[in-house]
Design an enzyme around this catalytic site. Sequence first.
Site, PDB file in Angstrom:
ATOM      1  N   CYS A 133       0.822  -1.205   0.000  1.00 25.94           N
ATOM      2  CA  CYS A 133       0.000   0.000   0.000  1.00 25.94           C
ATOM      3  C   CYS A 133       0.858   1.256   0.000  1.00 25.94           C
ATOM      4  O   CYS A 133       1.365   1.673   1.046  1.00 25.94           O
ATOM      5  CB  CYS A 133      -0.925  -0.012   1.216  1.00 25.94           C
ATOM      6  SG  CYS A 133      -1.914   1.471   1.353  1.00 25.94           S
ATOM      7  N   CYS A 136      -0.415   4.114   2.165  1.00 22.74           N
ATOM      8  CA  CYS A 136      -0.225   3.902   3.614  1.00 22.74           C
ATOM      9  C   CYS A 136       1.233   4.109   4.007  1.00 22.74           C
ATOM     10  O   CYS A 136       1.528   4.696   5.039  1.00 22.74           O
ATOM     11  CB  CYS A 136      -0.608   2.481   4.031  1.00 22.74           C
ATOM     12  SG  CYS A 136      -2.110   1.857   3.314  1.00 22.74           S
ATOM     13  N   ASP A 137       2.156   3.593   3.197  1.00 16.85           N
ATOM     14  CA  ASP A 137       3.552   3.474   3.635  1.00 16.85           C
ATOM     15  C   ASP A 137       4.535   4.342   2.851  1.00 16.85           C
ATOM     16  O   ASP A 137       5.708   4.411   3.222  1.00 16.85           O
ATOM     17  CB  ASP A 137       4.004   2.005   3.518  1.00 16.85           C
ATOM     18  CG  ASP A 137       3.157   1.088   4.379  1.00 16.85           C
ATOM     19  OD1 ASP A 137       2.659   1.560   5.417  1.00 16.85           O
ATOM     20  OD2 ASP A 137       2.988  -0.092   4.025  1.00 16.85           O
TER      21      ASP A 137
END
Length: 319
Positions: A133, A136-137
């Site tokens: 992701c 997200c990261d």
Amino acid sequence: MREVIIIGSGPAGFTAAIYAARAELTPLLFASQVSMGGELMNTTDVENFPGFPEGIQGPDLMQKMQEQAERFGTEVVYDDISEVDFTGEIKRLTDTNGTVHEARSVIFATGSAYRKLGVEGEERLSGHGVSWCATCDGFFFRDKTIAVVGGGDSAMEEATFLTRFAKKVYVIHRRDSLKASKIMQQRAFDNEKIEFIWNSEVAEIHGESSADRLTLRNTVDGTESELPIEGLFVAVGNDPRTHLVHGKLDLTDEGTIAVEGRSSQTSASGVFAAGDVIDPSYRQAVTAAASGTVAALDAERYLAALDGAAQPEAAAVAG
Ligand code: NAP
């Protein structure tokens, strides 16, 4: 007992909820503890959902769908269903606390889960330089050299997004042409931070505490090479999330839940399925939403037939 319980909170689940709620079926929707909102929660700009000419952020779109579903009386629960029993006329769904919920009909809209590469080092280094992701990261990879695996829209989207942070982004693809849509391809080709490594697959991910090197295998001649990296994003597609219904509903050869024709009717009476979990081909937010509509209308007609009532006219439930 509920008239309808919906499992899943992506575009299919929430659209089914909007329709079911407007039909006064007061749906209960299980939105999951960890993956509320489905795949669009991990997406940045959604440019192809009609009605948003400037585009919309994936999480904002899901928030709007939820608000619309709740406005008409959908009850949203942030929990997962861990067991289902579809054998009787009354369906029984057990949540993670062990509470059993009964319903006369069920709409299954559990979407799909990230596919893994299945190579050495992937599990061990997951969360330590290996991610599924970018939104997200990606932030953790500022000024780093990273790689994205895949040749579809997701890989192009992730790679392009990651150039906001990363120094350099390799895209590793097993063929010499991309599956991604032309516009997403062009955007990646035009980005000078992105370099394509064609006809290659990841054979192994190395690193002690964090991923630092890949072994790549050439898919044409089988030769191997090493690529130093500081992070790896896997974007090789998704598999339908069907683990709850194995042995309980018929599946297709492609692993999706089997439905009758263009309807959402599964192999169990009163159980309907919608979205990515039934769709091996299109898998767009808008097709999932349309599929949720079909499931809600099918559930409504099923319940009306059970009650011996006249089938609702399409015009009465449309719009
Ligand atoms: P996808 O279209 O199925 O593409 C998966 C890619 O990963 C393909 O290029 C495939 O290679 C490759 N691949 C699959 N398994 C692999 C493996 N084990 N090792 C290496 N490579 C592997 O999946 P997706 O990109 O996640 O897209 C899924 C759906 O969501 C699509 O319908 C897409 O259009 C949609 N989507 C849309 C947007 C958007 O419009 N903004 C963004 C993201 C996703 P091959 O090409 O050789 O098969």
